[in-house]
Design a protein around this motif. Structure first.
Motif, short mmCIF file in Angstrom:
data_model
loop_
_atom_site.label_atom_id
_atom_site.label_comp_id
_atom_site.label_asym_id
_atom_site.label_seq_id
_atom_site.Cartn_x
_atom_site.Cartn_y
_atom_site.Cartn_z
N TYR A 161 22.29 87.35 107.34
CA TYR A 161 21.58 88.58 107.01
C TYR A 161 22.04 89.73 107.89
CZ TYR A 161 18.55 85.48 104.39
OH TYR A 161 18.07 84.55 103.50
N ILE A 162 22.19 90.91 107.28
CA ILE A 162 22.61 92.10 108.03
C ILE A 162 21.43 92.96 108.44
CG2 ILE A 162 24.94 92.15 107.08
CD1 ILE A 162 24.00 94.29 105.08
N ALA A 163 20.27 92.65 107.89
CA ALA A 163 19.04 93.37 108.23
C ALA A 163 17.85 92.53 107.77
CB ALA A 163 19.01 94.74 107.54
N ARG A 164 16.69 92.86 108.31
CA ARG A 164 15.46 92.23 107.83
C ARG A 164 15.18 92.75 106.42
NH1 ARG A 164 13.70 92.99 113.61
NH2 ARG A 164 13.71 90.86 114.44
N PRO A 165 14.23 92.15 105.69
CA PRO A 165 13.96 92.59 104.32
C PRO A 165 13.67 94.09 104.19
CG PRO A 165 12.83 90.52 104.73
CD PRO A 165 13.40 90.98 106.05
N ASN A 166 13.08 94.69 105.21
CA ASN A 166 12.74 96.13 105.16
C ASN A 166 13.88 97.02 105.67
OD1 ASN A 166 12.68 95.66 107.89
ND2 ASN A 166 10.58 96.39 108.21
N GLY A 167 15.05 96.43 105.94
CA GLY A 167 16.19 97.20 106.42
C GLY A 167 16.28 97.30 107.93
N ASP A 168 15.31 96.75 108.65
CA ASP A 168 15.27 96.83 110.11
C ASP A 168 16.44 96.08 110.74
OD1 ASP A 168 14.24 97.19 112.78
OD2 ASP A 168 13.43 95.15 112.62
N THR A 169 17.14 96.75 111.65
CA THR A 169 18.26 96.14 112.37
C THR A 169 18.02 96.11 113.88
OG1 THR A 169 19.42 98.26 112.50
CG2 THR A 169 19.97 96.83 110.62
N SER A 170 16.77 96.25 114.29
CA SER A 170 16.48 96.30 115.72
C SER A 170 16.90 95.03 116.45
CB SER A 170 15.00 96.59 115.96
OG SER A 170 14.21 95.56 115.41
N TRP A 171 16.96 93.91 115.76
CA TRP A 171 17.38 92.65 116.37
C TRP A 171 18.81 92.73 116.92
CZ3 TRP A 171 21.47 90.29 113.78
CH2 TRP A 171 21.72 90.75 112.48
N LEU A 172 19.60 93.66 116.41
CA LEU A 172 20.97 93.84 116.91
C LEU A 172 21.00 94.50 118.28
CD1 LEU A 172 22.75 95.14 113.69
CD2 LEU A 172 23.14 92.96 114.84
N HIS A 173 19.92 95.17 118.65
CA HIS A 173 19.90 95.96 119.87
C HIS A 173 19.06 95.31 120.97
CE1 HIS A 173 21.81 98.84 117.29
NE2 HIS A 173 20.80 98.74 116.46
N ASP A 174 18.84 94.03 120.85
CA ASP A 174 18.09 93.27 121.86
C ASP A 174 18.85 93.34 123.18
OD1 ASP A 174 17.24 90.99 123.48
OD2 ASP A 174 16.17 90.32 121.69
N GLU A 175 18.14 93.63 124.26
CA GLU A 175 18.76 93.76 125.59
C GLU A 175 19.53 92.52 126.00
OE1 GLU A 175 16.13 95.00 128.70
OE2 GLU A 175 15.40 96.72 127.54
N ARG A 176 19.13 91.36 125.53
CA ARG A 176 19.82 90.11 125.89
C ARG A 176 21.27 90.10 125.42
NH1 ARG A 176 15.61 86.17 123.20
NH2 ARG A 176 15.66 87.93 121.79
N TYR A 177 21.59 90.92 124.42
CA TYR A 177 22.93 90.91 123.86
C TYR A 177 23.86 91.94 124.52
CZ TYR A 177 20.71 88.18 120.19
OH TYR A 177 20.02 87.22 119.50
N SER A 178 23.31 92.79 125.36
CA SER A 178 24.10 93.84 125.99
C SER A 178 25.06 93.25 127.01
CB SER A 178 23.15 94.84 126.66
OG SER A 178 23.90 95.85 127.29
N LEU A 179 26.31 93.70 126.96
CA LEU A 179 27.31 93.31 127.94
C LEU A 179 27.92 94.57 128.54
CD1 LEU A 179 29.28 90.43 126.14
CD2 LEU A 179 27.63 90.21 128.00
N GLU A 180 27.83 94.70 129.84
CA GLU A 180 28.37 95.86 130.55
C GLU A 180 29.84 96.08 130.17
OE1 GLU A 180 28.19 99.06 133.16
OE2 GLU A 180 26.53 97.66 132.87
#
Length: 175
Positions: A15-34
């Motif tokens: 899935y590229i987004a939640r059913p409502n179009g939400d993509t906030s899961w892509l911006h989770d701090e855990r995924y950030s790499l300096e």
């Protein structure tokens, strides 16, 4: 001839987004790499045009920031008429005919931002030249799929695969 590049992230379940179009899961701090942009900067340098569906455009407008691609030519494919907006031209004509003509014009590559319906339409027409797909280690369970149901089988050649410390896996592929 210009190339159409689908550069996009997807959940492990496609899935590229939640059913409502939400993509906030892509911006989770855990995924950030300096210092890591996952090839985004290089992509932006290689393109002068973006292409997206109307729903994707609406999601981008919902971000709490100015339109992110003001220095590019931006096309939004839509079945309904819309007046052109700042930085965006709406396209109502047949998307495959439009993209074929766009590829013949002079310029840099074209970034296919998405979404799933546009991805599927251009895949079926053989108009996507490169796929840069980043798999994010999350299962959403439901949402907007990378490609719509009924997409035909398509073999791709993997040119490169990269894994990142945050768990992302990125595949660069061509038909």
């Amino acid at each position: 001839m210009r190339r159409v590049i689908l550069y996009i992230a997807t959940s492990l379940d496609g899935y590229i987004a939640r059913p409502n179009g939400d993509t906030s899961w892509l911006h989770d701090e855990r995924y950030s790499l300096e210092g890591e942009d996952f090839g985004y900067g290089a992509l932006l340098q290689s393109i002068d045009t973006t292409l997206m569906g109307y729903k994707t455009y609406q999601v981008i407008l919902g971000f709490d920031m100015p339109f992110p691609y003001p220095d590019k030519v931006n096309y939004v494919l839509s079945r309904s008429p819309h007046a052109d907006a700042a930085h965006v031209q709406f396209v109502q004509e047949d998307a495959t005919v439009f993209v074929r003509n766009l590829k013949r014009q002079q310029g840099k590559n074209i970034w296919l931002i998405g979404g799933g319906q546009v991805n599927t339409l251009l895949l079926k027409a053989g108009l996507i030249d490169e796929f840069i797909i980043t798999y994010v280690p999350v299962i959403l369970g439901d949402g907007i799929p990378l490609f719509a149901q009924g997409t035909p089988e398509k073999q791709l050649h993997v040119l490169e695969s990269k894994s990142f410390r945050n768990g992302f896996v990125q595949l660069w592929m061509q038909p």
